[in-house]
Design a protein around this motif. Structure first.
Motif, PDB file in Angstrom:
ATOM      1  N   ALA A   1      -5.069   1.438   3.540  1.00 54.44           N
ATOM      2  CA  ALA A   1      -3.685   1.411   4.015  1.00 54.44           C
ATOM      3  C   ALA A   1      -2.995   2.727   3.696  1.00 54.44           C
ATOM      4  N   THR A   2      -3.282   3.733   4.467  1.00 53.08           N
ATOM      5  CA  THR A   2      -2.649   5.043   4.273  1.00 53.08           C
ATOM      6  C   THR A   2      -1.813   5.390   5.504  1.00 53.08           C
ATOM      7  N   ASP A   3      -0.929   6.327   5.329  1.00 54.51           N
ATOM      8  CA  ASP A   3      -0.107   6.836   6.437  1.00 54.51           C
ATOM      9  C   ASP A   3       0.783   5.766   7.064  1.00 54.51           C
ATOM     10  N   PHE A   4       1.242   4.821   6.239  1.00 55.85           N
ATOM     11  CA  PHE A   4       2.189   3.821   6.717  1.00 55.85           C
ATOM     12  C   PHE A   4       3.435   3.862   5.837  1.00 55.85           C
ATOM     13  N   ASP A   5       4.516   3.359   6.389  1.00 52.72           N
ATOM     14  CA  ASP A   5       5.760   3.279   5.623  1.00 52.72           C
ATOM     15  C   ASP A   5       5.941   1.925   4.963  1.00 52.72           C
ATOM     16  N   GLY A   6       5.161   0.925   5.409  1.00 55.09           N
ATOM     17  CA  GLY A   6       5.255  -0.400   4.820  1.00 55.09           C
ATOM     18  C   GLY A   6       4.107  -1.280   5.278  1.00 55.09           C
ATOM     19  N   VAL A   7       3.809  -2.309   4.470  1.00 52.25           N
ATOM     20  CA  VAL A   7       2.732  -3.249   4.787  1.00 52.25           C
ATOM     21  C   VAL A   7       3.298  -4.665   4.756  1.00 52.25           C
ATOM     22  N   VAL A   8       2.942  -5.454   5.767  1.00 53.40           N
ATOM     23  CA  VAL A   8       3.227  -6.884   5.769  1.00 53.40           C
ATOM     24  C   VAL A   8       1.885  -7.591   5.650  1.00 53.40           C
ATOM     25  N   ALA A   9       1.690  -8.312   4.541  1.00 46.06           N
ATOM     26  CA  ALA A   9       0.402  -8.955   4.277  1.00 46.06           C
ATOM     27  C   ALA A   9       0.568 -10.464   4.217  1.00 46.06           C
ATOM     28  N   VAL A  10      -0.189 -11.175   5.037  1.00 45.53           N
ATOM     29  CA  VAL A  10      -0.226 -12.632   4.988  1.00 45.53           C
ATOM     30  C   VAL A  10      -1.227 -13.039   3.906  1.00 45.53           C
ATOM     31  N   VAL A  11      -0.818 -13.914   3.002  1.00 43.46           N
ATOM     32  CA  VAL A  11      -1.689 -14.341   1.898  1.00 43.46           C
ATOM     33  C   VAL A  11      -1.676 -15.870   1.812  1.00 43.46           C
ATOM     34  N   PRO A  12      -2.751 -16.467   1.312  1.00 44.25           N
ATOM     35  CA  PRO A  12      -2.791 -17.933   1.172  1.00 44.25           C
ATOM     36  C   PRO A  12      -1.770 -18.413   0.151  1.00 44.25           C
ATOM     37  N   ASP A  13      -1.390 -19.682   0.262  1.00 43.15           N
ATOM     38  CA  ASP A  13      -0.485 -20.278  -0.700  1.00 43.15           C
ATOM     39  C   ASP A  13      -1.149 -20.372  -2.072  1.00 43.15           C
ATOM     40  N   GLU A  14      -0.349 -20.233  -3.113  1.00 46.51           N
ATOM     41  CA  GLU A  14      -0.863 -20.279  -4.477  1.00 46.51           C
ATOM     42  C   GLU A  14      -1.579 -21.598  -4.760  1.00 46.51           C
ATOM     43  N   GLY A  15      -1.017 -22.699  -4.281  1.00 41.90           N
ATOM     44  CA  GLY A  15      -1.628 -24.003  -4.502  1.00 41.90           C
ATOM     45  C   GLY A  15      -3.005 -24.109  -3.884  1.00 41.90           C
ATOM     46  N   TRP A  16      -3.179 -23.525  -2.711  1.00 40.83           N
ATOM     47  CA  TRP A  16      -4.485 -23.548  -2.040  1.00 40.83           C
ATOM     48  C   TRP A  16      -5.493 -22.699  -2.807  1.00 40.83           C
ATOM     49  N   ILE A  17      -5.040 -21.520  -3.267  1.00 40.25           N
ATOM     50  CA  ILE A  17      -5.923 -20.610  -4.011  1.00 40.25           C
ATOM     51  C   ILE A  17      -6.437 -21.267  -5.287  1.00 40.25           C
ATOM     52  N   GLU A  18      -5.555 -22.005  -5.975  1.00 40.54           N
ATOM     53  CA  GLU A  18      -5.938 -22.628  -7.248  1.00 40.54           C
ATOM     54  C   GLU A  18      -7.084 -23.612  -7.090  1.00 40.54           C
ATOM     55  N   LYS A  19      -7.249 -24.161  -5.901  1.00 40.18           N
ATOM     56  CA  LYS A  19      -8.310 -25.140  -5.671  1.00 40.18           C
ATOM     57  C   LYS A  19      -9.640 -24.498  -5.267  1.00 40.18           C
ATOM     58  N   GLN A  20      -9.629 -23.196  -5.043  1.00 40.61           N
ATOM     59  CA  GLN A  20     -10.845 -22.508  -4.606  1.00 40.61           C
ATOM     60  C   GLN A  20     -11.617 -21.969  -5.815  1.00 40.61           C
ATOM     61  N   THR A  21     -12.915 -22.066  -5.756  1.00 41.48           N
ATOM     62  CA  THR A  21     -13.754 -21.567  -6.860  1.00 41.48           C
ATOM     63  C   THR A  21     -14.342 -20.188  -6.567  1.00 41.48           C
ATOM     64  N   ASP A  22     -14.382 -19.802  -5.300  1.00 39.98           N
ATOM     65  CA  ASP A  22     -15.047 -18.538  -4.932  1.00 39.98           C
ATOM     66  C   ASP A  22     -14.113 -17.564  -4.231  1.00 39.98           C
ATOM     67  N   ILE A  23     -12.800 -17.824  -4.296  1.00 43.94           N
ATOM     68  CA  ILE A  23     -11.843 -16.945  -3.619  1.00 43.94           C
ATOM     69  C   ILE A  23     -10.773 -16.516  -4.620  1.00 43.94           C
ATOM     70  N   ASP A  24     -10.598 -15.209  -4.774  1.00 45.08           N
ATOM     71  CA  ASP A  24      -9.538 -14.676  -5.624  1.00 45.08           C
ATOM     72  C   ASP A  24      -8.236 -14.572  -4.825  1.00 45.08           C
ATOM     73  N   ASP A  25      -7.144 -14.558  -5.549  1.00 44.44           N
ATOM     74  CA  ASP A  25      -5.835 -14.450  -4.926  1.00 44.44           C
ATOM     75  C   ASP A  25      -5.573 -13.004  -4.524  1.00 44.44           C
ATOM     76  N   PRO A  26      -5.351 -12.730  -3.225  1.00 45.23           N
ATOM     77  CA  PRO A  26      -5.112 -11.334  -2.814  1.00 45.23           C
ATOM     78  C   PRO A  26      -3.715 -10.827  -3.191  1.00 45.23           C
ATOM     79  N   TYR A  27      -2.784 -11.742  -3.473  1.00 44.24           N
ATOM     80  CA  TYR A  27      -1.389 -11.320  -3.702  1.00 44.24           C
ATOM     81  C   TYR A  27      -1.276 -10.265  -4.806  1.00 44.24           C
ATOM     82  N   PRO A  28      -1.728 -10.559  -6.068  1.00 47.64           N
ATOM     83  CA  PRO A  28      -1.511  -9.557  -7.116  1.00 47.64           C
ATOM     84  C   PRO A  28      -2.279  -8.258  -6.869  1.00 47.64           C
ATOM     85  N   GLU A  29      -3.458  -8.365  -6.279  1.00 45.70           N
ATOM     86  CA  GLU A  29      -4.242  -7.148  -6.040  1.00 45.70           C
ATOM     87  C   GLU A  29      -3.563  -6.258  -5.010  1.00 45.70           C
ATOM     88  N   PHE A  30      -3.080  -6.863  -3.924  1.00 44.51           N
ATOM     89  CA  PHE A  30      -2.374  -6.078  -2.910  1.00 44.51           C
ATOM     90  C   PHE A  30      -1.105  -5.452  -3.502  1.00 44.51           C
TER      91      PHE A  30
END
Length: 853
Positions: A551-580
């Motif tokens: 994500a270079t050469d942009f003035d802003g990013v809009v990122a769609v991320v899964p709901d926290e409740g859904w992420i908590e139930k997954q065993t093989d998927i990390d939450d993209p929110y904090p990383e992004f």
């Protein structure tokens, strides 16, 4: 019959409900929200939109209805209802036979509240129509004669002694508490090893292994007009008020007075909620004693903290309290960690086992000690605030947070949330009953007036309805949504290249959202200069890092991320929110995260669009006219990091006189909730640099807002700033305090209702004002909480400082329909500090714009 538990998101349901409360909205999409109870007494809300066919339907509080073809709406665990296109309302002539006592009670309480209007009038018959501070006069105390004592300790005190907690000051406080118990009257400290007492004391006492002899040094007169005397006077009044309530309530502290009998009980039997009163004593310089009363609920669990652990829940960091049904000595603390030390195992530092300690102190009876010892008790190290200690969790119950309550008992959580939102008339009725229960205090003979009073305060006139927000082409309106819809943003971002990121599995929903967001931006008179869309796979945090790197050469990013409740139930998927957020933050690239569940929520589009414009360097709106001649406002806040046990300071350092933000900065780690003087001076130096760069000059007048108290040597700070008088000729220091403030309500002649936002009162004889930044016409559940504006230094009058704080609360550009409770000086400082703590911003970097909104 269906009940609240049968509600499913986007599924239709027929349900029988009673109307508990009707909340009319002055909103461009929402007509009203109706609080309902099902036949089991569970609360659920129904949202009626202006475009619904039933928007003009007349509902009656206390009446039962059958709702046909209602649509369920579940968001973050909260169950609500809304009309479908086939929605039908059937009014019932009588209470359903299936209705439980709890459901009937809720409706009868509401009818009772309506009936109590006449009772309220009798109690408030001296009130005229208008706004009132919901606090109460306890009486007059212009002066008080007290006995002064010097505490003599033969052999002296070693501050390193384990029994001398918190040094000499802490030791003196323990001595005062012991004499208070001995005399059954108010006793307070007067510096190290000195106390004031309303009654005479004479007998030596033992405290922490030391003999303490009180030496009478005379009788002194404490005067309310003296700044130094007001604090000990206030402490003596607090103690006398608590003494008047002992036996009627469980008095844990002046701000935690709890009714013995729970008002709400969970159907599961696991939780209760008892009404809790929080009092705040203020003594005006003229001697008037005022008591602010706020009511809330004290949540309790009926199971032990040991059961909580055995059921598989993490206990570290959880608040627990002694179960006084089995443990004689009350206490509340936070569990630090579980320990292997046995209940009957000898502990070197104590010289006994915990079981023996309980036995010799008489905290627990012998039969209970033997029962607990035989059950392999769970032991924990608990932080009680003033001390740490080992404890068997069998003697403690969990003090649940709302998050824990939601996890363990969703139905009770829903009931509790709705019941806890008290409307002004109900809040007044509750406070009045509490004040009347005080009677006359035992030592100072204070007798409270049960009618709220504005004594010692003058009302400040703020015309919150005027069109004072400036949009495109200088057009003005009264609130954000109206101005954006009619005129468009004040200033578009100079460059507005956007990248849209979305998970592959949500491509269709995300595409619809992007289309609607672009349409909304265009309607606001601004459009991206470039758009790119990119799908990403949900998986590892390392994969998200790679996505963010591109994500270079942009003035802003809009990122769609899964709901926290859904992420908590997954065993093989990390939450993209904090990383992004971290990756984009390190690149100084503004980002807007959108949860999947919000993609179809049209009401959020305006907030997202306005926030995105601001993050990318545009200005959705400015304040047209801020009272006074201030050039720049500075906001200071400190946010605590529980993991590192340190504070991160932050400053929204350049807020222009029209409420627009130039820059923000996170500062160094602090020791406790404080800014060092050097840090504040450094912030102001940065202010001068950025202001000089942008405005081509230096500011003549600066107002500094601190979130909470300054907690530093104010005279030293003033002296330091006065040295820069050639650069900053005029400055004011102001505290914005959020808690402990009386509510403000409007009396209509027969009941109390929410006041209009902007209602405010300033003290006639002191340095503070109360300001309701939220209220009518914005509809909020319950009774809005005012803020306190405290003037600490400067020549600007308090009324002007209060009006400035109000209009700066209208400058929050990411909330287009409702004001934020705080002025953006401290609100944005708090957001900036929180983002810095989480690593979403570069610590120490000067940031342009508002990436944290």
């Amino acid at each position: 019959m269906h009940t609240r538990k049968d509600i499913r998101s986007d599924e239709r349901i027929d349900i029988t409900v009673g109307v508990v409360e009707i909340d009319e909205w002055d909103h461009h999409t929402v007509a009203r929200k109706i609080l309902l109870t099902d036949i089991e007494g569970n609360n659920v809300s129904l949202t009626i939109f202006n475009n619904n066919d039933c928007a003009s339907y007349e509902w009656n509080v206390g009446r039962w209805y059958r709702l046909e073809e209602a649509v369920g709406d579940v968001y973050n665990g909260e169950k609500q209802l809304k009309p479908s296109w086939d929605f039908n309302i059937v009014s019932l002539d009588k209470t359903p036979s299936e209705a439980t006592d709890e459901a009937i009670r809720q409706l009868s309480e509401e009818e009772s509240a309506e009936a109590q209007d006449s009772t309220s009038s009798k109690s408030a018959n001296s009130l005229g129509r208008g706004n009132y501070l919901l606090h109460y006069c306890l009486g007059e105390l212009p002066e008080l004669q007290v006995h002064s004592y010097q505490l003599r300790v033969p052999g002296g005190i070693d501050e390193q002694d384990d029994g001398v907690e918190n040094g000499i000051v802490g030791f003196t406080a323990r001595v005062a508490a012991q004499f208070r118990y001995q005399t059954q009257g108010p006793v307070t400290t007067n510096g190290p090893l000195r106390i004031y007492s309303v009654s005479k004391v004479s007998n030596p006492i033992e405290v922490a292994g030391h003999t303490v002899k009180p030496e009478h040094t005379g009788v002194e007169t404490l005067e309310a007009r003296s700044f130094d005397d007001r604090e000990p006077l206030r402490e003596l009044v607090k103690q006398d008020l608590k003494a008047a309530l002992v036996g009627q309530y469980d008095v844990k502290a002046i701000n935690s007075i709890i009714e013995f009998e729970p008002e709400i009980r969970a159907n599961s039997g696991d939780f209760t909620a008892s009404r809790e009163y929080k009092c705040r004593i203020w003594i005006d310089p003229d001697g008037t004693v005022i008591c602010g009363v706020d009511s809330s609920y004290h949540l309790q669990s009926t199971f032990s903290a040991a059961e909580y652990v055995r059921n598989g829940h993490e206990i570290e960091g959880v608040t627990v309290e002694h179960d006084t049904d089995v443990y004689e000595n009350g206490g509340t603390g936070t569990v630090q960690e579980l320990v292997e030390t046995g209940y009957e195992e000898f502990v070197d530092e104590m010289g006994s086992s915990i079981a023996e300690y309980h036995r010799t102190r008489g905290y627990v009876n012998e039969e209970t000690i033997q029962t607990v010892a035989a059950s392999e008790p769970i032991m924990a190290q608990i932080d009680y605030g003033t001390m740490d200690g080992l404890q068997a969790l069998e003697y403690c119950s969990v003090v649940p947070t709302l998050d824990q309550l939601k996890l363990l008992d969703g139905d009770f959580h829903g009931r509790f949330q709705s019941v806890s939102r008290k409307r002004p008339n109900e809040r007044f009725s509750i406070a009045r009953s509490f004040i009347e229960s005080v009677g006359t205090t035992p030592s100072l003979a204070l007798s409270p007036d049960s009618c709220p009073s504005n004594v010692c305060y003058d009302e400040i006139s703020i015309d919150a309805n005027r069109s004072n927000l400036r949009f495109k082409n200088g057009k003005t309106e009264s609130y954000g949504a109206k101005g954006l819809d009619r005129h468009g943003v004040y200033q578009s971002p100079p460059s507005f290249d956007l990248l849209f990121l979305y998970p592959q599995r949500y491509q269709d929903e995300s595409s619809d959202f992007v289309r609607l967001l672009l349409k909304k931006l265009h309607a606001y008179g601004t459009s991206p200069t470039k758009i790119e869309r990119e799908a990403y796979a949900l998986g590892s945090e390392f994969d998200y890092t790679q996505v963010a790197e591109q994500a270079t050469d942009f003035d802003g990013v809009v990122a769609v991320v899964p709901d926290e409740g859904w992420i908590e139930k997954q065993t093989d998927i990390d939450d993209p929110y904090p990383e992004f957020k971290q990756q984009f933050g390190q690149k100084k690239l503004p980002s807007q995260m959108v949860a999947v569940s919000s993609l179809s929520e049209d009401d959020y589009l305006g907030n997202i669009a306005a926030g995105l414009v601001a993050k990318c360097g545009g200005i959705p709106w400015r304040v047209h006219d801020v009272p006074g001649d201030t050039d720049v406002f500075i906001g200071l806040d400190v946010t605590y990091d529980a993991e590192t046990e340190q504070h991160v300071g932050a400053s929204a350092n350049v807020v222009l006189g029209d409420g627009s933000i130039l820059a923000s900065q996170s500062t160094s780690l602090q020791n406790g909730e404080t800014f060092q003087i050097d840090d504040i001076v450094d912030v102001i130096k940065n202010l001068l640099n950025i202001y000089l760069e942008e405005e081509e000059g230096t500011p003549n007048h600066v107002v500094i807002h601190r979130d909470g108290q300054f907690y530093l040597d104010l005279e030293a700070l003033v002296e330091r700033l006065e040295k820069a008088s050639d650069l900053i000729p005029k400055f004011d220091l102001v505290e914005i305090r959020k808690s402990g403030n009386p509510r403000i309500a409007s009396y209509t002649g027969d009941r109390f209702e929410s006041a209009r936002k902007g209602a405010a009162f300033e003290s006639e004889n002191a340095d503070h004002a109360y300001l309701a930044t939220t209220g009518k016409p914005e509809r909020l559940p319950g009774t809005p909480q005012p803020i306190r504006v405290v003037k600490r230094h400067g020549s600007t009058d308090l009324s002007t400082l209060t009006k400035q704080a109000y209009w700066l609360s209208e400058a929050h550009v990411a909330s287009i329909s409702r004001s934020t409770r705080l002025p953006i000086t401290t609100y944005y400082a708090d957001r900036c500090a929180e983002h810095a703590r989480k690593g979403y911003l570069l610590n120490g970097e000067l940031l342009k714009g508002v990436p944290y909104v």
